[in-house]
Design a protein around this motif. Structure first.
Motif, PDB file in Angstrom:
ATOM      1  N   GLY A 188       1.335  -0.912  -0.111  1.00 21.27           N
ATOM      2  CA  GLY A 188      -0.638   0.095   0.027  1.00 21.27           C
ATOM      3  C   GLY A 188       0.958   1.024  -0.096  1.00 21.27           C
ATOM      4  N   MET A 189       1.894   0.722   0.259  1.00 18.28           N
ATOM      5  CA  MET A 189       2.996   2.024  -0.171  1.00 18.28           C
ATOM      6  C   MET A 189       4.594   2.007  -1.078  1.00 18.28           C
ATOM      7  N   LYS A 190       4.870   3.567  -1.130  1.00 15.23           N
ATOM      8  CA  LYS A 190       5.450   3.362  -2.136  1.00 15.23           C
ATOM      9  C   LYS A 190       6.656   4.749  -2.111  1.00 15.23           C
ATOM     10  N   PHE A 191       7.701   4.868  -1.636  1.00 11.95           N
ATOM     11  CA  PHE A 191       8.583   5.553  -0.818  1.00 11.95           C
ATOM     12  C   PHE A 191       9.970   5.606  -1.653  1.00 11.95           C
ATOM     13  N   ALA A 192      11.224   6.572  -1.736  1.00 13.65           N
ATOM     14  CA  ALA A 192      11.771   7.162  -2.455  1.00 13.65           C
ATOM     15  C   ALA A 192      12.298   7.921  -1.364  1.00 13.65           C
ATOM     16  N   ALA A 193      14.019   7.728  -1.531  1.00 17.72           N
ATOM     17  CA  ALA A 193      15.016   8.352  -0.824  1.00 17.72           C
ATOM     18  C   ALA A 193      16.116   9.271  -1.072  1.00 17.72           C
ATOM     19  N   ARG A 194      17.054  10.167  -0.643  1.00 20.62           N
ATOM     20  CA  ARG A 194      18.517  10.674  -1.532  1.00 20.62           C
ATOM     21  C   ARG A 194      18.903  11.192   0.193  1.00 20.62           C
ATOM     22  N   TYR A 195      20.801  10.438   0.060  1.00 22.34           N
ATOM     23  CA  TYR A 195      20.780  11.451   1.535  1.00 22.34           C
ATOM     24  C   TYR A 195      22.725  12.148   0.935  1.00 22.34           C
ATOM     25  N   VAL A 196      22.871  13.136   0.750  1.00 20.28           N
ATOM     26  CA  VAL A 196      23.637  13.651   0.157  1.00 20.28           C
ATOM     27  C   VAL A 196      24.445  14.345   1.602  1.00 20.28           C
ATOM     28  N   PRO A 197      26.131  13.849   1.629  1.00 18.38           N
ATOM     29  CA  PRO A 197      26.922  14.778   3.259  1.00 18.38           C
ATOM     30  C   PRO A 197      27.029  15.583   2.220  1.00 18.38           C
ATOM     31  N   GLY A 198      27.081  16.707   3.742  1.00 19.08           N
ATOM     32  CA  GLY A 198      27.656  18.313   3.365  1.00 19.08           C
ATOM     33  C   GLY A 198      29.028  18.041   3.352  1.00 19.08           C
ATOM     34  N   THR A 199      29.352  19.431   2.097  1.00 19.04           N
ATOM     35  CA  THR A 199      30.856  19.144   1.837  1.00 19.04           C
ATOM     36  C   THR A 199      31.597  20.235   3.085  1.00 19.04           C
ATOM     37  N   GLU A 200      31.280  21.406   4.095  1.00 18.34           N
ATOM     38  CA  GLU A 200      31.470  21.152   4.974  1.00 18.34           C
ATOM     39  C   GLU A 200      30.110  21.361   6.412  1.00 18.34           C
ATOM     40  N   PRO A 201      31.500  21.184   7.452  1.00 15.96           N
ATOM     41  CA  PRO A 201      32.847  20.987   8.125  1.00 15.96           C
ATOM     42  C   PRO A 201      32.585  19.576   8.498  1.00 15.96           C
TER      43      PRO A 201
END
Length: 403
Positions: free
Chosen positions: A190-203
């Motif tokens: 009954g559900m669908k998902f998507a995700a993104r994760y990007v680490p920061g460049t600083e600090p």
């Protein structure tokens, strides 16, 4: 010491030692080799490096020559206590001509028969990295030339250790964070998902995380959180919060109660830690969504054929901050409805107010497939600019009912 080499001779020797050795600082036993050469040049019997742990306010023996058992036995000295602790607390050279239980806290020093000690702080700019000390089993009057020589080595070691610490912490934090983020989003009826994760460049790597887990009774927990700070400590706290929240989610079907228990745990066991968290609970029928906010930005909701908007949920204090009782709001989740959870790194920029980022977000979140929504959001809010802070987004969509 014979005294034959001049001060300039010894400085040249030590400069050569540090220049050639620290170029390969990541190799095993390099520090022990360097300390052995320091002993030879200064004519002493022992040399030890103690690394400073600022959180615990302790010095840990990490390398030694002539008294290797300091490392083998994991010697620890509180900052301010005894000889090495005094060097660290005062951040200046200390000479000791009487070594026993009244002047040092590390019994190995007097058991080794040391009669004199010279210690200097290891400083990188204004940061205390540790303490370097040498000892002699015969009476010894350390002079200014000895102090200057040891300071030279301490300065080179401090810089190398700080680089090593920073590199190791970043790698450990990144590995820990990767291990705790879902490698694959679960398949849920009954559900669908998507995700993104990007680490920061600083600090550096921070404490952003998202989580998605099944609960008894075919319910579904959705979490988005952001621990204050960056580096390994933030990632470690993130891991603890993630585990604790999962445990409390098994005990209660009220998101506000789950976050209240999490807050109590943090304030007792992690004093000073601070995090924002949104926790939502999707019902077994998938038509209800209960949510509570702990200082976190509200999710964006989009229904088929309608405009997107921020979920109307009261924002309670962050985890780690005492405040009034936490609240839960229950919402309808129609077929095709989309919920977008995110951290502040997605919408905050140095060159514009957060309101601008929030407005852009609502403009691009629509009741489409989660993968399409994620791609559109990242293109509109990140584009070709590297992320300054960590960015996390999780999109959940209730499947349309066919027929």
């Amino acid at each position: 010491m014979s005294g034959t080499p001049t001060t300039d001779d010894r400085l040249q020797v030590l400069e050569a030692i540090t220049d050639t050795t620290l170029g390969h600082f990541d190799q095993d036993k390099v520090m022990a080799t360097l300390l052995a050469r320091v002993r030879e040049v200064l004519g002493v019997d022992t040399a030890t490096v103690l690394r400073h742990d600022p959180d615990a306010q302790l010095l840990h023996a990490v390398a030694a020559s002539g008294i290797e058992e300091e490392v083998y036995q994991d010697v620890r000295v509180p900052v301010g206590a005894g000889f090495a602790g005094r060097v660290a607390a005062e951040r200046r050279p200390v000479i000791l001509d009487h070594v026993d239980e009244t002047t040092v806290v590390n019994a190995l020093l007097w058991e080794r028969g040391l009669r004199a000690l010279l210690g200097v702080p290891m400083l990188a700019e204004d940061e205390l990295i540790g303490v370097l000390h040498v000892g002699s089993v015969t009476p010894r009057d350390f002079d200014e030339a000895d102090i200057e020589l040891l300071r030279l080595v301490a300065g080179r070691l401090a810089l190398a250790l700080r680089i090593e610490n920073s590199t190791a912490d970043r790698a450990a934090a990144a590995a820990l964070q990767r291990s705790l983020l879902p490698a694959r989003l679960p398949a849920v009826s009954g559900m669908k998902f998507a995700a993104r994760y990007v680490p920061g460049t600083e600090p550096g790597v921070g404490g952003d995380w998202y989580d998605l887990f099944a609960l008894p009774g075919d319910r579904l927990g959705i979490v988005m959180g952001d621990v204050a700070g960056h580096g390994l400590n933030a990632a470690v706290i993130m891991g603890r919060l993630r585990s604790a929240l999962r445990a409390y989610a098994l005990e209660s079907d009220d998101p506000a109660e789950v976050l209240s228990k999490l807050d109590r745990k943090v304030q007792h066991f992690e004093p000073g830690a601070l995090a924002t968290v949104v926790y939502g609970l999707v019902s077994a029928s998938r038509d209800k969504f209960a949510v509570s906010l702990a200082g976190h930005l509200p999710p964006v909701f989009a229904a088929p054929g309608g405009p997107s908007a921020f979920v109307d949920v009261p924002v309670d204090p962050p985890i780690g901050v005492t405040g009034p009782p936490r609240r839960t709001v229950e919402l309808e989740l129609p077929p095709g409805g989309v919920l977008a959870f995110y951290t502040d790194g997605l919408v905050e920029r140095r060159d514009h107010l957060i309101d601008v980022g929030l407005r852009r977000l609502t403009d691009v979140v629509t009741a489409d497939q989660p993968g399409v929504v994620c791609a559109r959001v990242m293109a509109a809010l990140v584009g070709t600019t590297p992320a300054q802070d960590d960015i996390a987004i999780l999109v959940a969509r209730r499947e349309l009912i066919e027929g």
